[in-house]
Design an enzyme around this catalytic site. Structure first.
Site, PDB file in Angstrom:
ATOM      1  N   LYS A  64      18.083  29.462  73.897  1.00 57.46           N
ATOM      2  CA  LYS A  64      17.906  30.719  73.160  1.00 57.46           C
ATOM      3  C   LYS A  64      18.966  30.848  72.053  1.00 57.46           C
ATOM      4  CE  LYS A  64      14.498  31.357  75.916  1.00 57.46           C
ATOM      5  NZ  LYS A  64      14.427  32.100  77.160  1.00 57.46           N
TER       6      LYS A  64
HETATM    7  C1  LIG Z   1      13.691  32.383  78.459  1.00 58.87           C
HETATM    8  C2  LIG Z   1      12.676  33.418  78.671  1.00 58.87           C
HETATM    9  C3  LIG Z   1      12.711  34.341  79.726  1.00 58.87           C
HETATM   10  C4  LIG Z   1      13.632  34.249  80.895  1.00 58.87           C
HETATM   11  O1  LIG Z   1      14.957  34.073  80.621  1.00 58.87           O
HETATM   12  P1  LIG Z   1      15.920  33.299  81.620  1.00 58.87           P
HETATM   13  O2  LIG Z   1      17.277  33.705  81.105  1.00 58.87           O
HETATM   14  O3  LIG Z   1      15.661  31.835  81.470  1.00 58.87           O
HETATM   15  O4  LIG Z   1      15.680  33.784  83.000  1.00 58.87           O
HETATM   16  C5  LIG Z   1      11.759  35.352  79.755  1.00 58.87           C
HETATM   17  N1  LIG Z   1      10.816  35.449  78.818  1.00 58.87           N
HETATM   18  C6  LIG Z   1      10.724  34.565  77.809  1.00 58.87           C
HETATM   19  C7  LIG Z   1       9.650  34.752  76.791  1.00 58.87           C
HETATM   20  C8  LIG Z   1      11.632  33.521  77.711  1.00 58.87           C
HETATM   21  O5  LIG Z   1      11.503  32.637  76.711  1.00 58.87           O
END
Ligand SMILES: *Cc1c(COP(=O)(O)O)cnc(C)c1O
Length: 401
Positions: free
Chosen positions: A200
């Site tokens: 991210k």
């Molecule tokens: C990465 C992601 C999540 C969850 O995040 P984590 O920190 O990996 O638990 C939820 N929704 C979307 C669309 C994501 O890309």
């Protein structure tokens, strides 16, 4: 002719093929980040210390929300948001099928029922009209997902929520640093989730956060991430002494650590540079690939300024035989780490096992058959970007034969 022959003899932009796979996403950690974590290791607090509050303040200030509550990961944060919104047995929550499974799993965790409404065929975001068609008297919330970093139509969802008494929880895992109508994500919904997984925009290793303007939601989120326990004298039902605490609801241990929070605050200082680089890379891809027959570059809604978590190209089978499936194999063989985001969630075996149909949302299904995510992350060099463009054009030529 067997088109598998001769891949590694292609001249890519006049140079040799890449020696190592270029990943689709990758964190960017510098010496300041390392120093920030080391400082915490040498401090008194590894968890439940002051770095967490600092990080929460930093994210709240950045996104323009009053409160922020950090979690062990984005999925736990979404679980917390559904809990805070009061989602329970029998409640329906409408979300997009074009997302990571966490966006709807959080509803199941609370005993609720995820309802999938189709995406818009242009932005790939949840379609407000499709959401309206799914509303029943059991609907309690909407979880729009800012797919690929482009914010969903938050004004439309706010209006629907107002009319029907719903809570809006924005899954902004892809869209930290993005804007909608000139406002940053985090200031657009009742609660907004950001994820700090390494792919991210900024990372804490694992980590997530909910931002909100509601003090009541923030209180519920804080209790939920720490066993449902409170020590706040104003909230205690009785008070046996300075040691006393009460577990007043069933929460979890979903806390983030100070190590992670300090990394997050350090990373946040670089977010704008990271996002600017992502926008540059996206513009380079679109500049080189828009108009190539058989390829469809991502559409950008005029109200949005994406932070480009993903760059998705669609491959039209009627013009490029073999389409996305063959393009995936060829690009991987050229060491371009392409990916597919996402398989419509209701097609996952678990969702099938609890009664979902395989064909539900035709736009999401059409998208899934054609989509390919190209590498995009701030550490990519201009050479990397050019390698991707050359490899895509090379692939197009091969398929067009
Ligand atoms: C990465 C992601 C999540 C969850 O995040 P984590 O920190 O990996 O638990 C939820 N929704 C979307 C669309 C994501 O890309």
């Amino acid at each position: 002719m067997d088109q598998q022959v001769g891949f590694d003899s292609f001249a890519l932009g006049g140079s040799e093929m890449r020696e190592k796979m270029l990943p689709y996403g990758c964190q960017q950690i510098d010496d300041d980040d390392v120093a920030a974590v080391v400082d915490i290791l040498r401090s008194a607090w590894l968890t439940q210390g002051p770095a967490i509050e600092r990080f929460e303040r930093d994210i709240a200030d950045y996104s323009g929300a009053k409160h922020a509550v950090a979690f062990a990961n984005g999925t736990a944060a979404l679980h917390g948001a559904c809990y805070a919104a009061g989602i329970g047995q029998g409640d329906e929550v409408i979300t997009s099928p074009l997302t990571f499974v966490a966006s709807s799993n959080c509803v199941l965790y609370c005993g609720g029922k995820p309802v999938f409404a189709d995406i818009r065929p242009d932005t790939y975001n949840l379609d407000p009209q499709a959401v309206l068609e799914q509303i029943t008297d059991k609907t309690k919330a909407i979880i729009p997902v800012d797919f690929s970093g482009q914010p969903a139509e938050m004004d439309a969802f706010s209006a629907i929520a107002r009319d029907h008494g719903l809570v809006v929880i924005e899954d902004a895992a892809h869209s930290l640093g993005a804007e909608y109508g000139g406002r940053r994500t985090g200031s657009l919904a009742d609660m907004t989730m950001f994820s700090f997984h390494p792919v991210k925009h900024i990372t804490t290793g694992e980590g997530g956060i909910i931002v909100t303007d509601s003090a009541e939601y923030a209180d519920r989120l804080r209790a939920f991430r720490s066993h449902g326990i409170t020590r706040d004298p104003g909230q205690l039902l009785r008070n046996d002494g300075p040691w006393y605490y009460e577990m007043q609801s069933l929460g979890y241990n979903y806390r983030i650590t100070d190590l992670q929070a300090a990394l997050g605050s350090s990373q946040l200082k670089k977010l704008d540079t990271f996002v600017a680089r992502r926008r540059e890379i996206a513009a380079a891809y679109t500049g080189a690939l828009a108009g190539v027959p058989g390829l469809q570059v991502p559409y950008q809604h005029p109200d949005t300024n994406s932070s480009w978590h993903l760059y998705v190209l669609r491959w039209k089978k009627d013009i490029l035989p073999g389409g996305r499936d063959r393009a995936f194999d060829i690009l991987r063989s050229l060491n371009i780490g392409v990916h597919v985001h996402y398989i419509p969630v209701y097609q996952q075996p678990y969702y099938q096992s609890i009664g979902y149909e395989t064909t539900v949302c035709s736009h999401a299904e059409a998208y899934y058959s054609e989509a390919l995510s190209l590498p995009i992350f701030p550490g990519m060099t201009d050479r990397d970007v050019q390698d991707v463009i050359d490899a895509v054009l090379e692939t197009v030529n091969l398929l067009a034969i």
